[in-house]
Design a protein around this motif. Sequence first.
Motif, PDB file in Angstrom:
ATOM      1  N   THR A 217     157.589  20.691  82.012  1.00 31.82           N
ATOM      2  CA  THR A 217     156.734  19.980  82.988  1.00 31.82           C
ATOM      3  C   THR A 217     155.443  19.559  82.288  1.00 31.82           C
ATOM      4  N   PRO A 218     155.482  18.458  81.560  1.00 32.01           N
ATOM      5  CA  PRO A 218     154.292  18.042  80.811  1.00 32.01           C
ATOM      6  C   PRO A 218     153.132  17.637  81.711  1.00 32.01           C
ATOM      7  N   GLU A 219     153.408  17.104  82.926  1.00 35.12           N
ATOM      8  CA  GLU A 219     152.306  16.714  83.797  1.00 35.12           C
ATOM      9  C   GLU A 219     151.486  17.936  84.229  1.00 35.12           C
ATOM     10  N   ALA A 220     152.195  19.000  84.626  1.00 37.83           N
ATOM     11  CA  ALA A 220     151.480  20.212  85.026  1.00 37.83           C
ATOM     12  C   ALA A 220     150.740  20.836  83.845  1.00 37.83           C
ATOM     13  N   ALA A 221     151.358  20.776  82.638  1.00 38.22           N
ATOM     14  CA  ALA A 221     150.692  21.301  81.450  1.00 38.22           C
ATOM     15  C   ALA A 221     149.433  20.502  81.139  1.00 38.22           C
ATOM     16  N   ALA A 222     149.482  19.173  81.328  1.00 41.90           N
ATOM     17  CA  ALA A 222     148.299  18.343  81.102  1.00 41.90           C
ATOM     18  C   ALA A 222     147.181  18.710  82.071  1.00 41.90           C
ATOM     19  N   GLN A 223     147.548  19.025  83.319  1.00 45.47           N
ATOM     20  CA  GLN A 223     146.539  19.448  84.286  1.00 45.47           C
ATOM     21  C   GLN A 223     145.860  20.747  83.857  1.00 45.47           C
ATOM     22  N   GLN A 224     146.682  21.672  83.331  1.00 44.92           N
ATOM     23  CA  GLN A 224     146.103  22.913  82.852  1.00 44.92           C
ATOM     24  C   GLN A 224     145.181  22.685  81.657  1.00 44.92           C
ATOM     25  N   VAL A 225     145.561  21.777  80.772  1.00 41.84           N
ATOM     26  CA  VAL A 225     144.709  21.460  79.628  1.00 41.84           C
ATOM     27  C   VAL A 225     143.394  20.834  80.101  1.00 41.84           C
ATOM     28  N   ALA A 226     143.455  19.967  81.126  1.00 44.82           N
ATOM     29  CA  ALA A 226     142.225  19.387  81.671  1.00 44.82           C
ATOM     30  C   ALA A 226     141.332  20.466  82.266  1.00 44.82           C
ATOM     31  N   ASP A 227     141.964  21.440  82.948  1.00 43.87           N
ATOM     32  CA  ASP A 227     141.158  22.550  83.482  1.00 43.87           C
ATOM     33  C   ASP A 227     140.522  23.360  82.365  1.00 43.87           C
ATOM     34  N   ILE A 228     141.259  23.552  81.271  1.00 48.29           N
ATOM     35  CA  ILE A 228     140.707  24.289  80.124  1.00 48.29           C
ATOM     36  C   ILE A 228     139.490  23.559  79.564  1.00 48.29           C
ATOM     37  N   GLU A 229     139.580  22.231  79.459  1.00 51.97           N
ATOM     38  CA  GLU A 229     138.445  21.458  78.946  1.00 51.97           C
ATOM     39  C   GLU A 229     137.235  21.579  79.872  1.00 51.97           C
ATOM     40  N   ARG A 230     137.475  21.510  81.180  1.00 55.69           N
ATOM     41  CA  ARG A 230     136.369  21.614  82.127  1.00 55.69           C
ATOM     42  C   ARG A 230     135.698  22.978  82.047  1.00 55.69           C
ATOM     43  N   VAL A 231     136.520  24.036  81.999  1.00 51.87           N
ATOM     44  CA  VAL A 231     135.956  25.384  81.939  1.00 51.87           C
ATOM     45  C   VAL A 231     135.195  25.598  80.634  1.00 51.87           C
ATOM     46  N   SER A 232     135.709  25.125  79.532  1.00 48.70           N
ATOM     47  CA  SER A 232     135.036  25.319  78.241  1.00 48.70           C
ATOM     48  C   SER A 232     133.717  24.552  78.189  1.00 48.70           C
ATOM     49  N   ARG A 233     133.701  23.331  78.774  1.00 47.73           N
ATOM     50  CA  ARG A 233     132.452  22.581  78.803  1.00 47.73           C
ATOM     51  C   ARG A 233     131.391  23.299  79.640  1.00 47.73           C
ATOM     52  N   GLN A 234     131.806  23.839  80.783  1.00 51.06           N
ATOM     53  CA  GLN A 234     130.863  24.562  81.616  1.00 51.06           C
ATOM     54  C   GLN A 234     130.364  25.825  80.909  1.00 51.06           C
ATOM     55  N   ALA A 235     131.255  26.508  80.192  1.00 51.49           N
ATOM     56  CA  ALA A 235     130.835  27.687  79.436  1.00 51.49           C
ATOM     57  C   ALA A 235     129.825  27.316  78.356  1.00 51.49           C
ATOM     58  N   LEU A 236     130.037  26.171  77.702  1.00 48.54           N
ATOM     59  CA  LEU A 236     129.089  25.730  76.678  1.00 48.54           C
ATOM     60  C   LEU A 236     127.727  25.421  77.293  1.00 48.54           C
ATOM     61  N   VAL A 237     127.710  24.800  78.466  1.00 42.53           N
ATOM     62  CA  VAL A 237     126.444  24.524  79.151  1.00 42.53           C
ATOM     63  C   VAL A 237     125.726  25.820  79.504  1.00 42.53           C
ATOM     64  N   ASP A 238     126.487  26.804  80.015  1.00 46.11           N
ATOM     65  CA  ASP A 238     125.878  28.085  80.384  1.00 46.11           C
ATOM     66  C   ASP A 238     125.258  28.777  79.176  1.00 46.11           C
ATOM     67  N   VAL A 239     125.966  28.755  78.050  1.00 40.04           N
ATOM     68  CA  VAL A 239     125.443  29.402  76.846  1.00 40.04           C
ATOM     69  C   VAL A 239     124.183  28.695  76.371  1.00 40.04           C
ATOM     70  N   ARG A 240     124.171  27.358  76.391  1.00 38.74           N
ATOM     71  CA  ARG A 240     122.982  26.629  75.957  1.00 38.74           C
ATOM     72  C   ARG A 240     121.794  26.937  76.859  1.00 38.74           C
ATOM     73  N   GLU A 241     122.030  27.004  78.160  1.00 39.54           N
ATOM     74  CA  GLU A 241     120.935  27.329  79.070  1.00 39.54           C
ATOM     75  C   GLU A 241     120.405  28.733  78.817  1.00 39.54           C
ATOM     76  N   ALA A 242     121.321  29.672  78.546  1.00 42.07           N
ATOM     77  CA  ALA A 242     120.887  31.043  78.281  1.00 42.07           C
ATOM     78  C   ALA A 242     120.070  31.123  77.003  1.00 42.07           C
ATOM     79  N   VAL A 243     120.557  30.465  75.946  1.00 40.75           N
ATOM     80  CA  VAL A 243     119.842  30.505  74.672  1.00 40.75           C
ATOM     81  C   VAL A 243     118.498  29.790  74.790  1.00 40.75           C
ATOM     82  N   THR A 244     118.448  28.678  75.527  1.00 39.11           N
ATOM     83  CA  THR A 244     117.186  27.982  75.736  1.00 39.11           C
ATOM     84  C   THR A 244     116.198  28.856  76.473  1.00 39.11           C
ATOM     85  N   GLY A 245     116.662  29.609  77.437  1.00 44.14           N
ATOM     86  CA  GLY A 245     115.775  30.531  78.147  1.00 44.14           C
ATOM     87  C   GLY A 245     115.235  31.614  77.245  1.00 44.14           C
TER      88      GLY A 245
END
Length: 395
Positions: A217-245
């Motif tokens: 099911t490549p469509e469902a796998a692509a959705q999971q990969v998109a979720d992984i990208e979204r979560v990783s981007r949000q984690a990167l933002v959180d880390v940058r905000e923490a380090v900036t603080g």
Amino acid sequence: MIGQAPTTRRQAVAKVMWIVVWLIYFAGPVAELFGEDHSVATRVLGATGLGLFVVTYFVVVFRHMWRTQTRAGLYSALAVMLVMSTVLAWFLGPNWLVLFIFTSVASGVVLPWEEARWTIPVATVLLLAVGMRFPEIRGYYLFAYGLPAMGSGYTMVGVQYLIRTTKELRAAREEVARLAANEERLRMARDLHDLLGHSLSLITLKSELAGRMLPGTPEAAAQQVADIERVSRQALVDVREAVTGYRRATLAVELAGARAALRTAGITATVDPALESGPRGLPSDEEGALAWALREAVTNVVRHSGARRCELLLTEEWEADERRYLRLAVLDDGAGPPRAQHDGNGLGGLRERLALADGRLETGPAPGGRGFALHAYVPLGTPAPSAADEPATLP
């Protein structure tokens, strides 16, 4: 500094001179020794005894400054000094009673309070007993020799207590700083764990799920990969905000650190009251840029200037472009800028940081031609014109 062993030749010479200067009190015994009342043999024996006394005194005091001595060695040296004081004063004259004062001072320096509180009175009483042999000084020798012997000895006891207290306080401060650093390290570890733990766990689960979905099911796998990208981007933002603080600097914090650094380096700091109260309404980016400028400037003063005084100023200025700027000035009376002046990594990074805040950095010789001056500028919001200042509109 008090309570610290000398680390440079200049400090060692200063400590030695502080001890040697008191040898001026031997002027009386030396003058009496080479007068006309003594024979050559008496002069030779007196000079030998005085030299041995001075050597013993310096050995006791200097060994106490740089290494630990045995109790038996200390008492043996002090006993030698006391015996020589008695013999020389008894046979050579009342001016030699000053040796008892040096013996009392040595007792206060090298012995703990529990023991010095007895040895100092013993030396003083023996001084008074020997002084009774000379009727010509009985009217004033108690005040000329007895009280100085007692007072000097107990004064040195107080000085030694101050030195021990200073060492304990310095050790306590180092321990508090170490504990604070450990606590901050643990807090950072907890915050990063809280920020990244959930995100990384979710990324791991979605990665495993996407792997199982392929290639069926490549469509469902692509959705999971998109979720992984979204979560990783949000984690990167959180880390940058923490380090900036964590890295955000404030003028109040940096001013406290600057005071401590200048005081430790022996540099007299003059702080503008406007800087002590802090600017009001200054945005965090501009305040952070000024705080980094203060840190870099004080670091350069401490490391490279060789200055004795440092002045920290904070003023508001209007520029030719009708913009209002807040200026931080750090002035010292040190060696000044080198002839082939160029920005190092610190000043180069500081220029870039100020440029991001729409500010600028100026460096050069301090007013008067001696020393170095650093000026950091950040813009301030121009106050809105009042209604009275607005031009009247025609009907």
